[in-house]
Design an enzyme around this catalytic site. Sequence first.
Site, short mmCIF file in Angstrom:
data_model
loop_
_atom_site.label_atom_id
_atom_site.label_comp_id
_atom_site.label_asym_id
_atom_site.label_seq_id
_atom_site.Cartn_x
_atom_site.Cartn_y
_atom_site.Cartn_z
N ILE A 71 41.52 4.31 11.94
CA ILE A 71 41.75 5.06 13.17
C ILE A 71 43.11 5.75 13.09
CG2 ILE A 71 42.82 3.16 14.48
CD1 ILE A 71 41.01 4.11 16.89
N CYS A 72 43.21 6.92 13.70
CA CYS A 72 44.47 7.64 13.84
C CYS A 72 44.47 8.28 15.22
CB CYS A 72 44.65 8.67 12.72
SG CYS A 72 43.49 10.06 12.79
N ARG A 73 45.19 9.32 15.40
CA ARG A 73 45.27 9.97 16.72
C ARG A 73 43.95 10.64 17.10
NH1 ARG A 73 48.72 15.18 18.23
NH2 ARG A 73 48.69 14.98 20.48
#
Length: 120
Positions: A71-73
């Site tokens: 997951i990231c932004r």
Amino acid sequence: MGLLGKLFSKPYQSLTVQGAQALLDDGAVLVDVRSNQEWNAGHAPAAQHLVLDTLNEHTSGLRHGTTIVTICRSGMRSASAARMLAAKGYSVANVKGGMFAWQRSGGRVVAKNGREGAVI
């Protein structure tokens, strides 16, 4: 699957937050690949933090045989992380929409100090 399909297929799954939650409930590990500043501002409570730029050299704590959920932004950097990890033989899934989708779906976001966090 034909040659073109193999060449352009993703070596990882793309999941909604709900799909990712189901994997996490079954023992998968959530790995947040954002910068230190983004992580400190707000992250999922159960996530491990491994900055994307260091992921090629450091996969500390990640075990083969356990599904990794990246997951990231917004989902772009974590897709790169998912590709890298898949190339190293990990079973990987990526959260579509990243932490923005996580927060929109009601997922908890905490800051480094444990208080309510924000996705930046």
